[in-house]
Design a protein around this motif. Structure first.
Motif, PDB file in Angstrom:
ATOM      1  N   ALA A   1       0.754  -1.066  -0.003  1.00  7.62           N
ATOM      2  CA  ALA A   1       0.045   0.042   0.061  1.00  7.62           C
ATOM      3  C   ALA A   1       0.902   1.172   0.216  1.00  7.62           C
ATOM      4  O   ALA A   1       0.638   2.148  -0.652  1.00  7.62           O
ATOM      5  N   ALA A   2       1.881   1.371   0.789  1.00  4.82           N
ATOM      6  CA  ALA A   2       2.778   2.309   0.847  1.00  4.82           C
ATOM      7  C   ALA A   2       3.487   2.472  -0.654  1.00  4.82           C
ATOM      8  O   ALA A   2       3.733   3.883  -0.923  1.00  4.82           O
TER       9      ALA A   2
ATOM     10  N   VAL B   1       0.672  -2.505  -9.099  1.00  2.00           N
ATOM     11  CA  VAL B   1       1.164  -2.898  -7.709  1.00  2.00           C
ATOM     12  C   VAL B   1      -0.113  -3.034  -7.013  1.00  2.00           C
ATOM     13  O   VAL B   1       0.077  -3.979  -6.177  1.00  2.00           O
ATOM     14  N   GLY B   2      -1.157  -2.248  -6.982  1.00  2.00           N
ATOM     15  CA  GLY B   2      -2.211  -2.215  -6.055  1.00  2.00           C
ATOM     16  C   GLY B   2      -3.148  -3.724  -6.137  1.00  2.00           C
ATOM     17  O   GLY B   2      -3.749  -4.192  -5.547  1.00  2.00           O
TER      18      GLY B   2
ATOM     19  N   VAL C   1       7.981  -3.727  -9.358  1.00  4.15           N
ATOM     20  CA  VAL C   1       7.886  -2.633 -10.584  1.00  4.15           C
ATOM     21  C   VAL C   1       7.815  -1.230  -9.827  1.00  4.15           C
ATOM     22  O   VAL C   1       8.321  -0.137 -10.432  1.00  4.15           O
ATOM     23  N   GLY C   2       6.905  -1.119  -8.828  1.00  2.00           N
ATOM     24  CA  GLY C   2       6.900  -0.045  -8.304  1.00  2.00           C
ATOM     25  C   GLY C   2       8.322   0.578  -7.445  1.00  2.00           C
ATOM     26  O   GLY C   2       8.325   1.695  -7.812  1.00  2.00           O
ATOM     27  N   ALA C   3       9.011  -0.388  -7.004  1.00  2.00           N
ATOM     28  CA  ALA C   3      10.580   0.087  -6.594  1.00  2.00           C
ATOM     29  C   ALA C   3      11.441   0.592  -7.772  1.00  2.00           C
ATOM     30  O   ALA C   3      11.694   1.551  -7.639  1.00  2.00           O
TER      31      ALA C   3
ATOM     32  N   GLY D   1       8.544  -0.598  -2.050  1.00  2.00           N
ATOM     33  CA  GLY D   1       8.471  -1.873  -2.951  1.00  2.00           C
ATOM     34  C   GLY D   1       9.610  -2.726  -2.934  1.00  2.00           C
ATOM     35  O   GLY D   1       9.339  -3.759  -2.901  1.00  2.00           O
ATOM     36  N   LEU D   2      10.737  -2.336  -2.527  1.00  2.00           N
ATOM     37  CA  LEU D   2      11.605  -3.025  -2.105  1.00  2.00           C
ATOM     38  C   LEU D   2      11.164  -4.376  -0.665  1.00  2.00           C
ATOM     39  O   LEU D   2      11.426  -5.297  -0.951  1.00  2.00           O
ATOM     40  N   ILE D   3      10.894  -3.445  -0.010  1.00  2.00           N
ATOM     41  CA  ILE D   3      10.327  -4.180   1.414  1.00  2.00           C
ATOM     42  C   ILE D   3       9.277  -5.158   1.061  1.00  2.00           C
ATOM     43  O   ILE D   3       9.267  -6.171   1.301  1.00  2.00           O
ATOM     44  N   ALA D   4       8.260  -4.641   0.210  1.00  2.00           N
ATOM     45  CA  ALA D   4       7.163  -5.279  -0.103  1.00  2.00           C
ATOM     46  C   ALA D   4       7.591  -6.689  -0.861  1.00  2.00           C
ATOM     47  O   ALA D   4       7.073  -7.876  -0.668  1.00  2.00           O
TER      48      ALA D   4
END
Length: 128
Positions: free
Chosen positions: A12-13, A54-55, A65-67, A112-115
């Motif tokens: 979500a972040a 991403v969502g 992809v978001g990262a 994104g990296l954390i997710a």
């Protein structure tokens, strides 16, 4: 039949970071700093599509992809002149737009990296 799925915190972040980055680009475009002959600027469209991916995508690699898109915002900021654009030398709206874009890009990149890491460590999610 209703399918309810909530986003993890980091995912979500990542989405929020991409949306904030798009807002930053919109501010830069409104200030005249970005000159695109078409509306809307492609950067905004790309970030909005990335946020949707991403969502909504069920794949574990989607946050990556978001990262990547967040890191592209940071690289674009550096290539466009970097830190002098943050202090208002080209106008207040340009400075605010750059700050907003950087915050969004950093948020999307880190979250994104954390997710991605968290989702690759957890068992595979099943689609129902």
């Amino acid at each position: 039949m209703t399918v309810s799925r909530s986003l993890s915190g980091p995912r979500a972040a990542t989405v929020a970071g991409l949306l904030v980055g798009a807002l930053g680009i919109a501010l830069l475009w409104a200030s005249g700093r970005i000159h695109w002959p078409i509306y809307p600027p492609p950067g905004i469209v790309n970030l909005l599509l990335g946020a949707l991916l991403v969502g909504l995508a069920p794949w574990r690699w989607a946050p990556a992809v978001g990262a990547f898109m967040g890191s592209i915002l940071i690289v674009g900021f550096v290539l466009s002149g970097g830190p002098p654009n943050l202090v208002g030398g080209k106008g207040t709206t340009v400075a605010i737009g750059n700050w907003v874009m950087i915050v969004g890009g950093c948020t999307a990149m880190v979250a994104g990296l954390i997710a991605t890491r968290a989702e690759h460590r957890s068992p595979a999610r099943r689609r129902r």
